[in-house]
Design an enzyme around this catalytic site. Sequence first.
Site, PDB file in Angstrom:
ATOM      1  N   LYS A 187      -1.170  12.478   3.694  1.00  8.62           N
ATOM      2  CA  LYS A 187      -2.045  11.056   2.995  1.00  8.62           C
ATOM      3  C   LYS A 187      -2.990  10.476   3.970  1.00  8.62           C
ATOM      4  CE  LYS A 187       0.681   7.672   2.939  1.00  8.62           C
ATOM      5  NZ  LYS A 187       1.395   6.384   2.389  1.00  8.62           N
ATOM      6  N   LYS A 234      -2.766   3.942   6.713  1.00  9.95           N
ATOM      7  CA  LYS A 234      -3.319   2.665   7.547  1.00  9.95           C
ATOM      8  C   LYS A 234      -3.015   2.918   8.846  1.00  9.95           C
ATOM      9  CE  LYS A 234      -0.928  -0.628   4.840  1.00  9.95           C
ATOM     10  NZ  LYS A 234       0.343  -0.271   4.887  1.00  9.95           N
ATOM     11  N   LYS A 249       8.523   9.083   8.956  1.00 13.34           N
ATOM     12  CA  LYS A 249       8.377   8.097  10.105  1.00 13.34           C
ATOM     13  C   LYS A 249       9.303   8.232  11.088  1.00 13.34           C
ATOM     14  CE  LYS A 249       5.789   4.833   7.469  1.00 13.34           C
ATOM     15  NZ  LYS A 249       5.355   3.528   6.971  1.00 13.34           N
TER      16      LYS A 249
HETATM   17  N1  AQP Z   1      -3.240   7.631   0.612  1.00 12.78           N
HETATM   18  C1  AQP Z   1      -2.683   6.615  -0.545  1.00 12.78           C
HETATM   19  N2  AQP Z   1      -3.039   6.936  -1.783  1.00 12.78           N
HETATM   20  C2  AQP Z   1      -2.565   6.191  -3.013  1.00 12.78           C
HETATM   21  N3  AQP Z   1      -1.789   5.223  -2.857  1.00 12.78           N
HETATM   22  C3  AQP Z   1      -1.319   4.938  -1.418  1.00 12.78           C
HETATM   23  N4  AQP Z   1      -0.601   4.144  -1.116  1.00 12.78           N
HETATM   24  C4  AQP Z   1      -0.740   3.980   0.518  1.00 12.78           C
HETATM   25  N5  AQP Z   1      -1.364   5.130   0.727  1.00 12.78           N
HETATM   26  C5  AQP Z   1      -1.718   5.730  -0.305  1.00 12.78           C
HETATM   27  C6  AQP Z   1      -0.132   3.111  -1.711  1.00 12.78           C
HETATM   28  O1  AQP Z   1      -0.299   1.738  -1.242  1.00 12.78           O
HETATM   29  C7  AQP Z   1       0.821   0.943  -1.547  1.00 12.78           C
HETATM   30  C8  AQP Z   1       1.249  -0.030  -0.226  1.00 12.78           C
HETATM   31  O2  AQP Z   1       1.727   0.918   0.680  1.00 12.78           O
HETATM   32  P1  AQP Z   1       2.443   0.371   1.815  1.00 12.78           P
HETATM   33  O3  AQP Z   1       1.777  -0.789   2.663  1.00 12.78           O
HETATM   34  O4  AQP Z   1       3.688  -0.051   1.223  1.00 12.78           O
HETATM   35  O5  AQP Z   1       2.739   1.445   2.765  1.00 12.78           O
HETATM   36  P2  AQP Z   1       2.572   3.030   2.655  1.00 12.78           P
HETATM   37  O6  AQP Z   1       2.975   3.548   1.381  1.00 12.78           O
HETATM   38  O7  AQP Z   1       3.431   3.478   3.769  1.00 12.78           O
HETATM   39  O8  AQP Z   1       1.391   2.995   2.963  1.00 12.78           O
HETATM   40  P3  AQP Z   1       0.504   3.645   4.356  1.00 12.78           P
HETATM   41  O9  AQP Z   1      -0.947   3.147   4.353  1.00 12.78           O
HETATM   42  O10 AQP Z   1       0.671   5.010   4.529  1.00 12.78           O
HETATM   43  O11 AQP Z   1       1.157   2.425   5.502  1.00 12.78           O
HETATM   44  P4  AQP Z   1       1.966   2.937   7.104  1.00 12.78           P
HETATM   45  O12 AQP Z   1       0.877   3.922   7.420  1.00 12.78           O
HETATM   46  O13 AQP Z   1       2.067   1.502   7.535  1.00 12.78           O
HETATM   47  O14 AQP Z   1       2.963   3.793   6.483  1.00 12.78           O
HETATM   48  C9  AQP Z   1       2.002   1.511  -2.026  1.00 12.78           C
HETATM   49  O15 AQP Z   1       1.905   1.604  -3.350  1.00 12.78           O
HETATM   50  C10 AQP Z   1       1.436   3.073  -1.655  1.00 12.78           C
HETATM   51  O16 AQP Z   1       2.020   3.951  -2.702  1.00 12.78           O
END
Ligand code: AQP
Length: 333
Positions: A197, A200, A115
């Site tokens: 990965k 969002k 990040k």
């Molecule tokens: N691609 C993924 N596959 C499986 N699990 C996923 N998680 C996120 N992306 C995947 C799981 O979703 C939960 C919530 O995630 P988060 O909102 O805490 O943030 P993150 O892990 O950083 O997810 P994102 O979607 O990638 O968000 P941004 O883009 O904002 O950083 C967690 O349990 C995560 O493991």
Amino acid sequence: MLGEQKICFSGVQPSGNLTIGNYLGAIRNFSTFSDAYKCFYCVVDEHAITVRQVPADLRRRTYETLALYMACGLDPEKNTLYVQSHVPAHAELSWILNCYTMFGELSRMTQFKDKSTKHADNVNAGLFTYPVLMAADILLYQTDVVPVGIDQKQHVELARNIAERFNQLFPDTFTVPEPMIPQNGKKIMSLADPTKKMSKSDENQNAIVYILDDRDTIIRKFRRAVTDSDTVVRFAEGKDGINNLMTIYSCFTEKSMEEIEREFAGKGYGDFKLAVGEVCADALAPVQARYKELLADKAGLEAQMKKGAEEAAYYARKTLAKVQKKLGFVQVR
Ligand code: AQP
């Protein structure tokens, strides 16, 4: 542990529209803990501001994330559903744990490295100490298990290290939590670049399938998914795109990779991609319908936020008071 009952905690950031990665890696699994555990599921808005958010979007997504929790089957009578910033003990414990977390440990976190590269113009201290706030979220509830996707495993391991370090200095303060990573769906990959990965916050809309995408959009996105020049639906090294689509198909149908290979023997990628889109759209349709009803009742969501925050705060305050007392903070009543 709370008495005899084991505790489950997890959270999702309202930092964008939620994806099928968030769904398959985390939210869908949350309800499987509801019977055997006391569950706390939080909308972690304080985590979300580690990268810049538009305030109106953050506010709207906080309601939406809570509604999605419920639409995905989390019964608010059986689970404590709440918003992180409504329970001040999260931020308070986070400060304390900052003083028991090493700079070197935080520097090794891969999410921070990713990040801070992605948001090079805003490498703020909160982005760096994000895992300490996450440790506070977890440890406040004496959590036994944390259902997360594999990308969050390193952070849960850090929470374990912080808990163990604190417990050595001040015995029996925290339960040491275990990450619960699903067998299938622990890391759903981007449809545009299957070595990355699905996130969002990805700017490429074709990389992501949102939980709330309509049927046609879901099918179109899967049709466009990047695959390879082979034509055989087979789970194998070097076939990242197909492996990812097979994983998604398997998550929605509970079929094994061998069953999927047999089902699509002699058929091309086109047929397979369409089938993945259809099972995904079918599975999400009831979630979307329920979500619409829940979101239309803003007062109902606010009442839920209030009730959830009161429940969570009761348990959080107990741990915080215990920690403050052990540290030597004066307690006056
Ligand atoms: N691609 C993924 N596959 C499986 N699990 C996923 N998680 C996120 N992306 C995947 C799981 O979703 C939960 C919530 O995630 P988060 O909102 O805490 O943030 P993150 O892990 O950083 O997810 P994102 O979607 O990638 O968000 P941004 O883009 O904002 O950083 C967690 O349990 C995560 O493991």
